[in-house]
Design a protein around this motif. Sequence first.
Motif, PDB file in Angstrom:
ATOM      1  N   PHE A  29      51.383  41.245  10.422  1.00 20.41           N
ATOM      2  CA  PHE A  29      52.527  42.096  10.766  1.00 20.41           C
ATOM      3  C   PHE A  29      53.525  41.332  11.633  1.00 20.41           C
ATOM      4  O   PHE A  29      54.740  41.406  11.418  1.00 20.41           O
ATOM      5  N   VAL A  30      53.027  40.582  12.599  1.00 18.66           N
ATOM      6  CA  VAL A  30      53.907  39.784  13.455  1.00 18.66           C
ATOM      7  C   VAL A  30      54.575  38.679  12.637  1.00 18.66           C
ATOM      8  O   VAL A  30      55.786  38.453  12.734  1.00 18.66           O
ATOM      9  N   GLN A  74      57.530  39.715  10.348  1.00 13.36           N
ATOM     10  CA  GLN A  74      58.824  39.968  10.978  1.00 13.36           C
ATOM     11  C   GLN A  74      59.679  38.712  11.086  1.00 13.36           C
ATOM     12  O   GLN A  74      60.884  38.796  11.324  1.00 13.36           O
ATOM     13  N   GLN A 116      62.643  36.052   6.129  1.00 13.40           N
ATOM     14  CA  GLN A 116      63.789  36.690   5.488  1.00 13.40           C
ATOM     15  C   GLN A 116      63.882  36.342   4.010  1.00 13.40           C
ATOM     16  O   GLN A 116      64.683  36.928   3.293  1.00 13.40           O
ATOM     17  N   GLN A 130      58.282  37.474   2.102  1.00 16.36           N
ATOM     18  CA  GLN A 130      58.082  38.878   2.451  1.00 16.36           C
ATOM     19  C   GLN A 130      57.095  39.541   1.490  1.00 16.36           C
ATOM     20  O   GLN A 130      56.194  40.281   1.910  1.00 16.36           O
ATOM     21  N   HIS A 138      52.339  49.387   8.745  1.00 13.64           N
ATOM     22  CA  HIS A 138      52.857  48.028   8.911  1.00 13.64           C
ATOM     23  C   HIS A 138      53.793  47.662   7.759  1.00 13.64           C
ATOM     24  O   HIS A 138      54.848  47.053   7.968  1.00 13.64           O
ATOM     25  N   LYS A 151      57.077  49.596   8.200  1.00 11.66           N
ATOM     26  CA  LYS A 151      57.860  49.054   9.312  1.00 11.66           C
ATOM     27  C   LYS A 151      58.493  47.722   8.937  1.00 11.66           C
ATOM     28  O   LYS A 151      59.662  47.461   9.266  1.00 11.66           O
ATOM     29  N   LEU A 152      57.751  46.877   8.235  1.00  9.64           N
ATOM     30  CA  LEU A 152      58.311  45.593   7.806  1.00  9.64           C
ATOM     31  C   LEU A 152      59.470  45.800   6.840  1.00  9.64           C
ATOM     32  O   LEU A 152      60.517  45.146   6.960  1.00  9.64           O
ATOM     33  N   ASN A 153      59.290  46.699   5.880  1.00  8.15           N
ATOM     34  CA  ASN A 153      60.372  46.968   4.928  1.00  8.15           C
ATOM     35  C   ASN A 153      61.622  47.464   5.650  1.00  8.15           C
ATOM     36  O   ASN A 153      62.750  47.098   5.293  1.00  8.15           O
ATOM     37  N   ASP A 154      61.421  48.289   6.667  1.00  3.43           N
ATOM     38  CA  ASP A 154      62.549  48.799   7.445  1.00  3.43           C
ATOM     39  C   ASP A 154      63.250  47.668   8.194  1.00  3.43           C
ATOM     40  O   ASP A 154      64.484  47.584   8.209  1.00  3.43           O
ATOM     41  N   GLU A 155      62.464  46.778   8.808  1.00  2.00           N
ATOM     42  CA  GLU A 155      63.049  45.658   9.549  1.00  2.00           C
ATOM     43  C   GLU A 155      63.778  44.705   8.612  1.00  2.00           C
ATOM     44  O   GLU A 155      64.859  44.207   8.929  1.00  2.00           O
ATOM     45  N   TRP A 156      63.196  44.450   7.452  1.00  2.00           N
ATOM     46  CA  TRP A 156      63.837  43.535   6.501  1.00  2.00           C
ATOM     47  C   TRP A 156      65.138  44.120   5.966  1.00  2.00           C
ATOM     48  O   TRP A 156      66.106  43.396   5.746  1.00  2.00           O
TER      49      TRP A 156
END
Length: 276
Positions: A208-209, A212, A215, A220, A241, A244-249
């Motif tokens: 998960f870390v 993030q 890119q 991904q 997780h 959350k990753l999809n949201d951050e990307w």
Amino acid sequence: MRLWQNAGLATDQNGNLLPHSPRDLMESQNLSGFEEDKKSNELTWILGKIANYITAGDALVPTDNTLPRHQRPRIGLNQEHILEKWNILMDDLEKWHESLPVSFRGTARTTRLGDAPPGFELSFDTFEQIWFDLPLCAATMQSYHQAKILLLANEPQESTAIRSTVSARLRAYRHALHEVIYHAREVCGISLANSTDSFRINSVQALFVAGQVFQERREQDAVLELLSGIERDFGWTTRYHVAKLNDEWMKGREGNHVDRDGHGHESNWFISTSSS
């Protein structure tokens, strides 16, 4: 701290790790996995200190950060004091790494070949596979790379009152970016080569870390497949997780200039380490 010391962790009164000196050295050498267990426990201790450092931030009282923004005190710790604490943690982590026995070194690096799973654009040669003889050593080294990412991403800057140049600060940012990409790729490479149940379950937070950091779409997707596979195979939930990753990307794609490389993959000129 006393609880940790009673469990065998060798630290001084300030929580600094000490060289372990068992009473009967010959007996300790005959204990299978003794050194590996000790080093793994030491890293867990350091990770706890890193977590405390990150959550405390610059607040005089760490719990101040839990208050609504308009209720937080306007006075915080001096930036130089925070940087000093960061340097101590980085030094602790590097001293730990330098003290590792040979069993914590990867035994081989290979390229995994195959087709991408349905719905994914990754190729399995996105990362090297990094092999270890012992699952404990693989998990510990993955946590080490996670710790490096967390520290590098949360390095405080010197006060703007101290003379510095724009180019010097940008060099520091680029260096940190290069380093976190390296450690994120190591996290994924270790996961690709080590498939024991216990290792995979314990790899969720490190993945998960690491996720993030990326890119590029192929990287991904590799992280998503690794995380989704854990839930699919063991029922150990990773959907939070993944979401959350999809949201951050998505935020990254909306906020950064992203173009495509010659192979049609999304890439960011500042993040990408692939050669054109």
